[in-house]
Motif scaffolding. Structure first.
Motif, PDB file in Angstrom:
ATOM      1  N   TYR A   1      55.494  33.844 100.185  1.00 33.78           N
ATOM      2  CA  TYR A   1      55.276  33.256  98.857  1.00 33.78           C
ATOM      3  C   TYR A   1      56.235  33.834  97.816  1.00 33.78           C
ATOM      4  O   TYR A   1      56.846  33.112  97.036  1.00 33.78           O
ATOM      5  CB  TYR A   1      53.838  33.514  98.403  1.00 33.78           C
ATOM      6  CG  TYR A   1      52.863  32.399  98.748  1.00 33.78           C
ATOM      7  CD1 TYR A   1      52.907  31.181  98.073  1.00 33.78           C
ATOM      8  CD2 TYR A   1      51.907  32.573  99.731  1.00 33.78           C
ATOM      9  CE1 TYR A   1      52.015  30.166  98.376  1.00 33.78           C
ATOM     10  CE2 TYR A   1      51.009  31.560 100.048  1.00 33.78           C
ATOM     11  CZ  TYR A   1      51.056  30.359  99.370  1.00 33.78           C
ATOM     12  OH  TYR A   1      50.173  29.363  99.679  1.00 33.78           O
TER      13      TYR A   1
ATOM     14  N   LEU B   1      56.346  24.428  98.283  1.00 37.30           N
ATOM     15  CA  LEU B   1      55.836  24.047  96.968  1.00 37.30           C
ATOM     16  C   LEU B   1      56.926  23.303  96.216  1.00 37.30           C
ATOM     17  O   LEU B   1      58.126  23.579  96.392  1.00 37.30           O
ATOM     18  CB  LEU B   1      55.392  25.274  96.171  1.00 37.30           C
ATOM     19  CG  LEU B   1      54.099  25.973  96.635  1.00 37.30           C
ATOM     20  CD1 LEU B   1      53.928  27.299  95.919  1.00 37.30           C
ATOM     21  CD2 LEU B   1      52.885  25.076  96.407  1.00 37.30           C
ATOM     22  N   SER B   2      56.508  22.358  95.399  1.00 38.65           N
ATOM     23  CA  SER B   2      57.469  21.539  94.670  1.00 38.65           C
ATOM     24  C   SER B   2      56.967  21.309  93.257  1.00 38.65           C
ATOM     25  O   SER B   2      55.777  21.058  93.046  1.00 38.65           O
ATOM     26  CB  SER B   2      57.635  20.196  95.403  1.00 38.65           C
ATOM     27  OG  SER B   2      58.643  19.452  94.782  1.00 38.65           O
TER      28      SER B   2
ATOM     29  N   GLN C   1      58.048  32.096  94.871  1.00 44.43           N
ATOM     30  CA  GLN C   1      57.269  32.071  93.635  1.00 44.43           C
ATOM     31  C   GLN C   1      57.819  32.961  92.522  1.00 44.43           C
ATOM     32  O   GLN C   1      57.580  32.693  91.354  1.00 44.43           O
ATOM     33  CB  GLN C   1      55.809  32.488  93.928  1.00 44.43           C
ATOM     34  CG  GLN C   1      54.969  31.425  94.609  1.00 44.43           C
ATOM     35  CD  GLN C   1      54.608  30.278  93.679  1.00 44.43           C
ATOM     36  OE1 GLN C   1      55.473  29.482  93.308  1.00 44.43           O
ATOM     37  NE2 GLN C   1      53.352  30.180  93.294  1.00 44.43           N
TER      38      GLN C   1
ATOM     39  N   ASN D   1      56.889  26.911  87.759  1.00 43.50           N
ATOM     40  CA  ASN D   1      55.778  26.919  88.715  1.00 43.50           C
ATOM     41  C   ASN D   1      54.476  27.418  88.087  1.00 43.50           C
ATOM     42  O   ASN D   1      53.549  27.808  88.787  1.00 43.50           O
ATOM     43  CB  ASN D   1      56.137  27.717  89.974  1.00 43.50           C
ATOM     44  CG  ASN D   1      56.615  29.122  89.677  1.00 43.50           C
ATOM     45  OD1 ASN D   1      57.020  29.418  88.553  1.00 43.50           O
ATOM     46  ND2 ASN D   1      56.562  30.001  90.652  1.00 43.50           N
TER      47      ASN D   1
ATOM     48  N   TYR E   1      46.979  25.735  91.642  1.00 48.21           N
ATOM     49  CA  TYR E   1      47.288  25.044  92.897  1.00 48.21           C
ATOM     50  C   TYR E   1      47.228  26.081  93.999  1.00 48.21           C
ATOM     51  O   TYR E   1      47.240  27.292  93.720  1.00 48.21           O
ATOM     52  CB  TYR E   1      48.673  24.375  92.852  1.00 48.21           C
ATOM     53  CG  TYR E   1      49.814  25.299  92.459  1.00 48.21           C
ATOM     54  CD1 TYR E   1      50.255  25.379  91.141  1.00 48.21           C
ATOM     55  CD2 TYR E   1      50.432  26.117  93.418  1.00 48.21           C
ATOM     56  CE1 TYR E   1      51.280  26.234  90.782  1.00 48.21           C
ATOM     57  CE2 TYR E   1      51.461  26.980  93.053  1.00 48.21           C
ATOM     58  CZ  TYR E   1      51.872  27.032  91.742  1.00 48.21           C
ATOM     59  OH  TYR E   1      52.880  27.889  91.387  1.00 48.21           O
ATOM     60  N   ARG E   2      47.162  25.633  95.247  1.00 46.73           N
ATOM     61  CA  ARG E   2      47.067  26.583  96.351  1.00 46.73           C
ATOM     62  C   ARG E   2      48.321  27.466  96.352  1.00 46.73           C
ATOM     63  O   ARG E   2      49.445  26.961  96.442  1.00 46.73           O
ATOM     64  CB  ARG E   2      46.956  25.838  97.675  1.00 46.73           C
ATOM     65  CG  ARG E   2      46.776  26.761  98.869  1.00 46.73           C
ATOM     66  CD  ARG E   2      46.583  25.946 100.144  1.00 46.73           C
ATOM     67  NE  ARG E   2      46.828  26.777 101.326  1.00 46.73           N
ATOM     68  CZ  ARG E   2      45.939  27.615 101.843  1.00 46.73           C
ATOM     69  NH1 ARG E   2      44.751  27.736 101.290  1.00 46.73           N
ATOM     70  NH2 ARG E   2      46.242  28.336 102.909  1.00 46.73           N
TER      71      ARG E   2
ATOM     72  N   VAL F   1      55.379  28.197 103.744  1.00 50.84           N
ATOM     73  CA  VAL F   1      54.935  27.813 102.405  1.00 50.84           C
ATOM     74  C   VAL F   1      55.887  26.740 101.902  1.00 50.84           C
ATOM     75  O   VAL F   1      57.107  26.866 102.058  1.00 50.84           O
ATOM     76  CB  VAL F   1      54.997  29.012 101.431  1.00 50.84           C
ATOM     77  CG1 VAL F   1      54.557  28.584 100.034  1.00 50.84           C
ATOM     78  CG2 VAL F   1      54.145  30.162 101.914  1.00 50.84           C
TER      79      VAL F   1
ATOM     80  N   ARG G   1      61.863  23.433  93.927  1.00 49.72           N
ATOM     81  CA  ARG G   1      61.201  23.199  95.216  1.00 49.72           C
ATOM     82  C   ARG G   1      61.648  24.304  96.156  1.00 49.72           C
ATOM     83  O   ARG G   1      62.818  24.707  96.138  1.00 49.72           O
ATOM     84  CB  ARG G   1      61.626  21.848  95.773  1.00 49.72           C
ATOM     85  CG  ARG G   1      61.037  21.529  97.160  1.00 49.72           C
ATOM     86  CD  ARG G   1      61.309  20.086  97.549  1.00 49.72           C
ATOM     87  NE  ARG G   1      62.727  19.835  97.694  1.00 49.72           N
ATOM     88  CZ  ARG G   1      63.309  18.639  97.534  1.00 49.72           C
ATOM     89  NH1 ARG G   1      62.573  17.582  97.212  1.00 49.72           N
ATOM     90  NH2 ARG G   1      64.598  18.497  97.681  1.00 49.72           N
TER      91      ARG G   1
ATOM     92  N   ARG H   1      60.930  25.841 100.335  1.00 48.63           N
ATOM     93  CA  ARG H   1      60.212  25.959 101.592  1.00 48.63           C
ATOM     94  C   ARG H   1      60.556  27.334 102.138  1.00 48.63           C
ATOM     95  O   ARG H   1      61.721  27.728 102.159  1.00 48.63           O
ATOM     96  CB  ARG H   1      60.650  24.899 102.588  1.00 48.63           C
ATOM     97  CG  ARG H   1      59.925  25.062 103.943  1.00 48.63           C
ATOM     98  CD  ARG H   1      60.252  23.950 104.907  1.00 48.63           C
ATOM     99  NE  ARG H   1      61.602  24.049 105.414  1.00 48.63           N
ATOM    100  CZ  ARG H   1      61.978  23.668 106.642  1.00 48.63           C
ATOM    101  NH1 ARG H   1      61.084  23.155 107.472  1.00 48.63           N
ATOM    102  NH2 ARG H   1      63.232  23.766 107.027  1.00 48.63           N
TER     103      ARG H   1
ATOM    104  N   GLY I   1      49.012  29.302  93.729  1.00 42.48           N
ATOM    105  CA  GLY I   1      49.383  29.466  92.317  1.00 42.48           C
ATOM    106  C   GLY I   1      49.037  30.815  91.735  1.00 42.48           C
ATOM    107  O   GLY I   1      49.505  31.179  90.651  1.00 42.48           O
TER     108      GLY I   1
END
Lengths: 941, 312
Positions: free
Chosen positions: A497, A334-335, A501, A574, A780-781, A332, A513, A515, A783
């Motif tokens: 995630y 996300l930023s 998240q 986020n 968002y994917r 995963v 951000r 990863r 989210g």
């Protein structure tokens, strides 16, 4: 050959013929049917089997029945007398000392022996006396209180019941039940040993099952020969993987497990075959007669090595049969915002590596399941699960029968903590073995098997960068996370995630951000442990924030205030909406209680205080498998006798969810708690609730209960109003009565109210309520992962005393404040806070799943896998903060997992304060702490 | 099969694995690591309790660890032994475990205890811990097996010069001789322990027992140290120290004792003396960290034994 033994059990001479190798525990449980003595570890490490032998606490699992000949044995069943439960049992109940209740028969007997020799024990004497009884739920604090209270009752004989009433306090303003410190509905039954756990159940003609498990971390199964096992007298069924090939997994997209290994094994301890026989000994013997021809493969054990191009593949194909070329299970990335720019502009940047050790749940009750088929081809499985509904679905799929042909019953569960939140080999095995044998089959895990089943905290490695401006505001967080997943997927994609998240509060970042990569290795599978996925990254975050505070000269508590999410209606970086966040009030509470302001600057060397905060979800936005049905539901049945029965598929695992339903229904209907029954954990009888995970039960089942209760209450109100001739809106209720608000003398008791309502309805009283899925999360994917109806908040202060010569860390004090929205019952909320704090501190200080170079798990007992005893656990000072959330029932949010998170970084920050050593690797064992202290000394020179 | 001999001589003559408290044996039987018939000491008379003996005190082998911890003569004459007995395992284990069993228990090595593998001690060809994980293994590498000796009582009893009474033997065997030098896999031998004898001591005994561990109870120590001493007019007239958890046998610390014996109690002299305890350590790569834990543990024990009010 059996031997005749006469035991004086609870004052009664009992002669029975027992095999000479039977332990006293076996004789009590199987011979005498006294199942109050529990089997937790079967080797003398946990104390759950403690009985009194000639008045002294001893371990029934290490004693032989034949050697107890002639001795006086007292079990938990012998503690109560004709007048009812003993003082110590009532005190455990009143103080909220009983959660799952599995360790407590033994604990109560140890406490009784203490009180018999010391009528006024000091706290230290209590801690010492209980040090051989491990409890995993409570954090011991309520237990210390209970023993002290029982001692007082025994010293000052009086009306214990009156005293009990005094301990109980009033409800919150405007409520008759909500907010009152009430006893849990199942607690006294647990204190007396009457509550039945799965292994306490015996069915007629029941067989016992055992597994043959893999001695290799990675190997192909060339062949399995079960002929000798099948031929052994007493064996009724043998099962191998090829008979049950449908793969399963808790996440519907990643079903990569089978009940027994098919084709190859992926960790030492994986089940290869199963046997059902007349007894456990015969089943074990049969397992040893099974020959497996192996093609041993090189294992991959290190998560970084697992990503190398030439690493052995743990899985050669995905669940759909597509070839895999890597051990990467889930990635995963996300930023949010320009992290690089923010780091470049930051006044302070911390850039370092952290390592979080894997730990396991170690519930004191080993997993247990019983399978039985009725003549019409319907399967019933009793299991110590915390996800009865998901188990129901997977059982049907794997066994190839309709869901309507499967019933799952969850008896009392002796601790779970996420370790029983997906289907396991034993549940499928009892069903399949029972089908083959035509008789019920029970399997109880050994303690080793509990460690192999695992699904514990993922080991994680972090490259963590964090930046702040000169005022202390956190402007950037950049986190590269490597998760060691073990052999299977489990909840893996969710964990990957959650590791990113769920970090975005209560400390608010300017930019973020992450990863997150989860990889397969040849080790027992990691999964969700209390605070799923989000406990680990708080270690780097909260220790780095502490470091920044010190570099900038800001008080660590003030630092967290500067960065806190708003109290109402905040949105994280986020995109998660946080309706309420009481972290500031939590910080105020622990700052005051710990004497932080007065003491922080003046503690002597070796002594230190540390603070940390966290935030956690109250349930997930969506169910695990997509559907539009409610995530929880309650059905109420009102009876003209004056009782209400609430049916809900939730899984009571000791956290008190059955009681929460009863309290809410009582609040809404005015029916006294003594007249409310709760039926839960039975898929035939109850509407679906998704299970006891992700801190969802009070939020979701509580909302469902409130809705159903309101509807039934309205029927009672309207019927009584019609009878009294007053407008319904004038009606008021208090426990046991409905009355005219303008003339309280005009009242109707709850029995009459139910009868009037039934008459008005013209049919039996029934109402339903539900928690329905609403749209949550960011657009968002990914989210929606991490989105929750509400979020709790927590702050801890931990005080330590560190021996600078040996690195031994002693926890001197813990202050924990938790914003649970509203405490529907402050005693049970406090119990959840204390238990969480305990579990976090224990994994920070001593727990670690260690494997050797061949993948052999080094600690498979509760002696070698160390968890904190009472001697390691000081009383925990828990504070409840009520932010009254706009979403949760009565404003309630979760309390079962959030309060664990800050324990680890708060402890690390305290060690730094005491020694100057920044701990970056867990657990904080003497050797690691000593090395860190010496490294600081070296730098200083 | 299980037999219940009625006397020590009957017990010695009987066949089978000796069973007393069973706290270690039961797990081994359960795992299949130890197999065979049992001779249970349930009915043996004359093997329990503390009383006078030819050397001083005689402690029956079936005396429980809990009894030893509170026996007035042990507390008075051998305080380190009493403290060690009170500080090991859990209340339940202390109530069941016996003195003889504590001395005879098997090592706690994960490889030894894991039925998936066969280590040297269980008939395998090599010490699996030596080649594999040995974080908690010996730091004095004296023999083929690197598991530390598991007996806390042995460590404390060494400071009292204890002697072992074996069934059928005329002479008492000095404990250190019974334990051996760590080079053998069969330390202690198979002869039934009937009693442990503790030589008489002069009045005014002081003692300390310290274990360094991550959890407060029920854990095998990283390092454990027992100290027995007598201080007269501020001078250390007697002192013996021993250390466990670091070698295949508990090891006496004559160097530490010699550095302090005959001299006035000097707080500043304790740390240098404690430092001598690591002399001769030859740890394995993975156990080297344990060497660093020794001086602090020894110092703590010396301070508790010799300084008024104990350790700072």
């Amino acid at each position: 050959m059996k031997q005749l033994v006469t035991l004086q059990i609870n004052g009664e001479a009992q002669t029975s013929a027992v095999p000479p190798h039977w332990t006293l525990l076996e004789a009590l449980r199987y011979g005498s049917g006294l199942t109050g003595s529990k089997q937790g570890c079967d080797k003398g490490d946990c104390g759950a089997c403690t009985v009194l032998v000639d008045g002294q606490p001893q371990l029934a699992c290490c004693s032989l029945a034949v050697t107890a000949q002639g001795k006086a044995v007292t079990t938990i069943e012998g503690v109560a007398d004709a007048r009812g439960p003993a003082a110590i049992q009532r005190a455990f109940d009143v103080c909220g000392a009983l959660q799952c209740g599995f360790c407590q028969p033994g604990m109560i007997l140890s406490a009784s022996a203490l009180l018999a020799r010391d009528p006024d024990p000091s706290l230290e004497a209590i801690r010492e006396a209980l040090s051989g009884n491990l409890c995993r739920c409570t954090g011991y604090t309520r237990i210390y209180e209970a023993v002290a209270l029982a001692a007082r009752w025994l010293r000052e004989p009086g009306d214990m019941r009156g005293e009990q009433a005094n301990v109980m306090g009033p409800a919150a303003e405007g409520f008759s039940v909500v907010g009152a410190p009430l006893r849990k509905r199942d607690a006294i039954g647990k204190a007396t040993g009457e509550v039945r756990f799965t292994d306490d159940l015996v069915l007629p003609r029941m067989l016992h099952g055992k597994f043959l498990r893999s001695p290799h971390a990675h190997a192909r199964i060339v062949s399995i020969d079960t002929s000798a096992a099948s031929a052994l007298p007493g064996v009724f069924a043998v099962l191998v993987g090829s008979e049950l090939t449908t793969s399963y997994g808790i996440i519907p997209w990643t079903p990569d497990e089978t009940a027994l290994a098919v084709g190859k094994v992926r960790y030492i301890g994986e089940a290869v075959a199963a046997v059902a026989a007349v007894d456990e000994d015969t089943a074990m013997k049969a397992c040893r007669l099974i020959t497996v021809t192996w093609d041993v493969l090189p294992p991959v054990l290190d998560p970084e090595r697992a990503l190398d191009a030439d690493a052995p593949l743990v899985h050669e194909a995905d669940p759909k049969g597509r070839a895999l070329s890597s051990n990467l299970c889930k990635e995963v990335g996300l930023s949010f915002g320009d992290v690089d720019q923010a780091l470049a502009d930051a006044a302070v940047v911390i850039d370092d590596h952290w390592t979080y050790a894997g730990s396991t749940h170690a519930p004191i009750e080993p997993h247990c399941a019983i399978g039985s088929w009725d003549p019409d081809g319907r399967l019933t499985v009793w299991s110590s699960t915390q996800v009865g509904h998901y188990l129901h679905r997977e059982l049907a799929r794997v066994l190839g029968v309709a869901e309507s042909a499967v019933r799952v019953i969850q008896p009392a569960v002796g601790g779970a903590f996420g370790g029983k939140s997906e289907p396991f080999d034993l549940e499928f095995a009892v069903a399949a073995l029972s089908r083959k044998a035509g008789r019920p089959v029970k399997i109880l895990y050994t303690r080793e098997e509990v460690f192999y089943a695992h699904r514990g905290r993922h080991p994680m490695r972090f490259h963590f960068r964090i930046g702040a401006d000169a005022s202390g505001k956190i402007t950037a967080v950049d986190n590269d996370i490597l998760l060691d997943g073990g052999a299977y997927h489990s909840f893996g994609l969710v964990t990957a995630y959650y590791a990113g998240q769920l970090l975005s509060g209560p400390i608010d970042f300017g930019t973020y951000r992450f990863r997150s990569r989860r990889v397969y290795t040849n080790k027992p599978c990691n999964g969700p442990k209390r605070g799923h996925g989000s406990v680990q990254p708080r270690f780097p975050l909260e220790t780095a924030v502490d470091e920044i505070a010190h570099r900038l000269g800001i008080d660590p508590i003030e630092m967290r205030r500067i960065n806190a999410l708003p109290e109402r209606g905040g949105t994280t970086v986020n995109g998660q909406f946080v309706p309420s966040c009481g972290v500031r009030a939590c910080l105020d509470a622990v700052e005051a209680a710990s004497g932080w302001k007065e003491r922080y600057a003046s503690l002597p060397p070796g002594r230190g205080l540390g603070v940390a905060t966290s935030m956690y979800i109250s349930g997930t936005a969506y169910p695990i498998y997509p559907n539009d049905m409610p995530q929880s539901a309650v059905v109420l049945r009102g009876d003209r006798s004056g009782r209400i029965t609430a049916f809900c598929g939730l899984n009571e695992i000791g956290q008190g969810s059955d009681s929460v339903i009863a309290w809410i229904v009582s609040e809404e209907t005015g029916v006294p708690l003594s007249c409310i029954d709760v039926v839960s954990g039975d898929t035939d009888l109850c509407p679906v609730d998704l299970g006891a995970y992700s801190s969802r039960v009070t939020m979701m089942a509580g909302t469902a209960a409130k809705e159903a209760g309101e509807r039934l209450g309205a029927r009672m109100r309207d019927a009584v109003a019609a009878k009294l001739g007053v407008p319904p809106e004038r009606m008021r209720r208090r426990t046991g009565f409905w009355f005219d608000g303008d003339d309280p003398e005009r009242a109707v008791d709850h029995v009459t109210a139910l009868r009037l309502a039934e008459a008005a309805a013209g049919m039996p009283l029934g109402e339903v309520g539900a928690f329905r899925t609403r749209k949550l999360g960011a657009d968002y994917r990914g989210g929606t992962i991490g989105a929750s109806p509400a979020y709790s908040a927590t702050a801890h202060v931990v005080e330590v005393d560190v021996d600078r010569e040996t690195g031994v860390v002693k926890i001197v004090g813990v202050w924990a404040a938790h914003d649970c929205g509203r405490a529907i019952n402050p005693v049970t909320v406090r119990g959840q806070i204390e238990g969480s704090v305990y579990m976090g501190l224990s994994e920070a200080l001593m727990e670690e799943m260690v494997h050797d170079g061949k993948g052999l798990l080094k600690a498979t007992s509760l002696l070698d896998y160390r968890i904190m005893t009472s001697m390691d656990t000081p009383p925990i000072d828990a504070h409840i903060v009520e932010s009254i959330d706009p979403v949760g029932p009565y404003g309630a949010k979760e309390a079962g997992e959030g309060p664990l998170h800050p324990a680890i970084p708060a402890l690390a920050n305290a060690i730094w304060h005491a020694t100057g050593a920044r701990m970056r690797t867990m657990p904080f064992t003497p050797e690691r702490v000593l090395a860190a202290i010496r490294a600081v000394g070296t730098r200083e020179q | 099969m299980i037999v219940f001999p009625r006397s020590a001589s009957e017990a010695a003559a009987a066949a089978g694995i000796v069973r007393a408290g069973g706290t270690d044996l039961q797990e081994r039987l359960h795992k299949g690591i130890t197999k065979g018939d049992l001779r249970d000491l349930r009915d043996v008379v004359g093997m329990s309790g503390v009383g006078p003996g030819p050397a001083g005190l005689r402690v029956g082998a079936r005396t429980t660890v809990a009894q030893l911890a509170v026996d007035p003569s042990i507390v008075r004459d051998h305080p380190a032994v009493a403290l060690a007995a009170g500080g090991l395992a859990t209340p339940q284990i202390r109530a069941m475990g016996t003195v003889g069993g504590n001395l005879s228990q098997h090592v706690r090595c994960a490889y030894y205890r894991d039925p998936h593998v066969t280590c040297l001690r269980r008939g395998g060809s090599a010490c699996l811990s030596r080649a594999g994980d040995h974080m908690f293994a010996s730091v004095f590498d004296l023999g083929p097996c690197v598991a530390p000796h598991p007996s806390t009582l042995a460590t404390a009893l060494l400071t009292s010069g204890a002697l072992i009474e074996l069934a059928g033997a005329d002479a008492l065997v000095p404990l250190d001789q019974w334990l051996g030098d760590g080079t053998s896999l069969t330390s202690g031998g198979d002869d039934l322990i009937v009693a442990v004898h503790l030589p008489s001591t002069s009045p005014g005994q002081v003692g300390a027992y310290v274990r360094t561990i991550a959890r407060a109870r029920a854990e095998w120590p990283v390092v454990e140290v027992a100290v027995r001493a007598r201080v007269v007019d501020g001078v250390v007239v007697e002192i013996e120290a021993a250390m466990g958890g670091v070698a295949p046998v508990p090891i006496p610390l004559p160097g530490v004792a010699d550095a302090l014996r005959g001299r006035p109690v000097d707080p500043a002299a304790l740390a240098p003396a404690a430092g001598l305890a690591t002399a001769g350590a030859n740890p394995l790569p993975g156990s080297a960290w344990k060497v660093g834990m020794i001086p602090g543990t020894v110092l703590d024990a010396l301070e508790r034994a010799l300084l008024p009010g104990g350790a700072a």
